[in-house]
Write a protein that holds these residues in place. Structure first.
Motif, PDB file in Angstrom:
ATOM      1  N   UNK A   8      83.816  26.202  36.662  1.00 43.24           N
ATOM      2  CA  UNK A   8      84.547  26.100  35.400  1.00 43.24           C
ATOM      3  C   UNK A   8      83.635  26.453  34.232  1.00 43.24           C
ATOM      4  N   UNK A   9      82.417  25.911  34.223  1.00 45.67           N
ATOM      5  CA  UNK A   9      81.491  26.200  33.131  1.00 45.67           C
ATOM      6  C   UNK A   9      81.196  27.695  33.064  1.00 45.67           C
ATOM      7  N   UNK A  10      80.960  28.336  34.206  1.00 43.32           N
ATOM      8  CA  UNK A  10      80.702  29.776  34.217  1.00 43.32           C
ATOM      9  C   UNK A  10      81.902  30.540  33.672  1.00 43.32           C
ATOM     10  N   UNK A  11      83.100  30.098  34.010  1.00 42.20           N
ATOM     11  CA  UNK A  11      84.311  30.767  33.521  1.00 42.20           C
ATOM     12  C   UNK A  11      84.484  30.565  32.024  1.00 42.20           C
ATOM     13  N   UNK A  12      84.158  29.375  31.516  1.00 44.36           N
ATOM     14  CA  UNK A  12      84.238  29.116  30.073  1.00 44.36           C
ATOM     15  C   UNK A  12      83.318  30.065  29.305  1.00 44.36           C
ATOM     16  N   UNK A  13      82.100  30.241  29.815  1.00 42.83           N
ATOM     17  CA  UNK A  13      81.142  31.134  29.152  1.00 42.83           C
ATOM     18  C   UNK A  13      81.637  32.572  29.207  1.00 42.83           C
ATOM     19  N   UNK A  14      82.114  33.006  30.370  1.00 43.97           N
ATOM     20  CA  UNK A  14      82.580  34.381  30.515  1.00 43.97           C
ATOM     21  C   UNK A  14      83.820  34.652  29.668  1.00 43.97           C
ATOM     22  N   UNK A  15      84.750  33.678  29.641  1.00 41.19           N
ATOM     23  CA  UNK A  15      86.007  33.880  28.915  1.00 41.19           C
ATOM     24  C   UNK A  15      85.853  33.655  27.419  1.00 41.19           C
ATOM     25  N   UNK A  16      84.885  32.833  27.027  1.00 40.57           N
ATOM     26  CA  UNK A  16      84.638  32.606  25.610  1.00 40.57           C
ATOM     27  C   UNK A  16      85.432  31.481  24.991  1.00 40.57           C
ATOM     28  N   UNK A  17      86.278  30.826  25.777  1.00 42.58           N
ATOM     29  CA  UNK A  17      87.050  29.699  25.223  1.00 42.58           C
ATOM     30  C   UNK A  17      87.557  28.826  26.361  1.00 42.58           C
ATOM     31  N   UNK A  18      87.863  27.573  26.029  1.00 41.27           N
ATOM     32  CA  UNK A  18      88.406  26.647  27.015  1.00 41.27           C
ATOM     33  C   UNK A  18      89.798  27.077  27.465  1.00 41.27           C
ATOM     34  N   UNK A  19      90.613  27.545  26.516  1.00 39.89           N
ATOM     35  CA  UNK A  19      91.984  27.918  26.867  1.00 39.89           C
ATOM     36  C   UNK A  19      92.003  29.121  27.797  1.00 39.89           C
TER      37      UNK A  19
END
Length: 294
Positions: A8-19
């Protein structure tokens, strides 16, 4: 099994936002925020600065993310070895390049990279600022500089030859300098950070350090000002080669060039394992620039 909160943390960084991360993982933004807080509590550090406009990694978060993407890449490689499936470069990769160089010498050929590596989700940004790669989440950057900062792995992919030039209209009005000392009588053009000029002529050395007649942060503006007859510029051949061929610019003081220590580099943060997409893009740059006339 890798902790799902790490993914999840890696995805947050890659996507740039929690949503955006929540959408990718099919969970609500509230759940993504709760799990991120749980991870930070368990690690005992804050990983992300939360503001109303954007997320920014803390120093600890940047270090953790750099380690984490290496671990994720190793896990994918291990799975591929076990299953016997050959896995090519895939996933997101962020690349940054200087504005003019990227537009002229990389962007026209990116389709070749994408055709070879359809699994890569490329983000290609142009900037003349030497961003902090970890802070800005940049996987690979093209840098044109005499040296590369410690902590980065640098692949030299070319030399940036720089020559003195001016428009024929400028030379018709102001005359062409015949000695290096005569540059003191001319209008000079340089972007911020490009002075002083360090010039060489065989064993001879000269340093020119004067204000630019126009202040700008753009190398492309400097080129256009030179072409329009505003002054003398020290420009890379990759930048003004076509203008020289068309007669829009003329070389002056041809025995003098910018010092040869300025190279064209592909750089990325040091890590035990480099993302396959980064390695593939470095190879693409080498191949693309191998036949370039500069």
């Amino acid at each position: 099994m890798l902790d799902p909160d790490y993914e999840l943390f890696a995805e947050i960084v890659d996507a740039g936002s929690l949503s955006a991360a929540g959408r990718a993982l099919a969970i609500t933004p509230a759940m993504a925020s709760k799990r991120l807080a749980r991870l930070e509590h368990r690690l005992g550090v804050r990983l992300v600065h939360r503001t109303t406009r954007r997320l920014a990694l803390t120093e600890a978060g940047a270090r953790f993310h750099a380690d984490l993407i290496t671990i994720l890449a190793e896990v994918r490689a291990a799975e591929a070895r076990v299953t016997g499936v050959s896995v090519g470069p895939s996933g997101p990769v962020r690349v940054s390049a200087p504005t003019s160089f990227g537009r002229l010498h990389i962007a026209p050929y990116i389709h070749r990279f994408l055709d070879r590596h359809p699994g890569v989700a490329l983000e290609f940004n142009l900037s003349d600022v030497f961003d902090d790669l970890l802070a800005e989440r940049i996987d690979l950057a093209v840098r044109i500089a005499p040296e590369i900062a410690p902590g980065l792995i640098a692949h030299r992919i070319g030399t940036s030859r720089r020559i003195l030039c001016a428009a024929p209209s400028y030379l018709a009005t102001h005359g062409a300098p015949t000695t290096i000392a005569m540059l003191a009588d001319h209008q000079l053009l340089a972007a911020k950070g490009q002075m002083p000029w360090r010039l060489v002529n065989g064993a001879r050395r000269a340093t020119i350090d004067r204000p630019s007649v126009v202040t700008t942060n753009s190398s492309e503006i400097v080129r256009e000002l030179a072409i329009s007859g505003v002054g003398v510029a020290l420009r890379s051949l990759w930048d003004v080669g076509e203008a020289l061929d068309r007669g829009e610019l003329a070389r002056i003081l041809p025995d003098w060039e910018g010092s040869a220590d300025v190279g064209i580099y592909a750089v990325h943060p040091s890590a035990p394992t480099i993302l396959p997409a980064v390695t593939a893009f470095v190879a693409f740059l080498r191949e693309t620039l191998a036949g370039a006339a500069f």
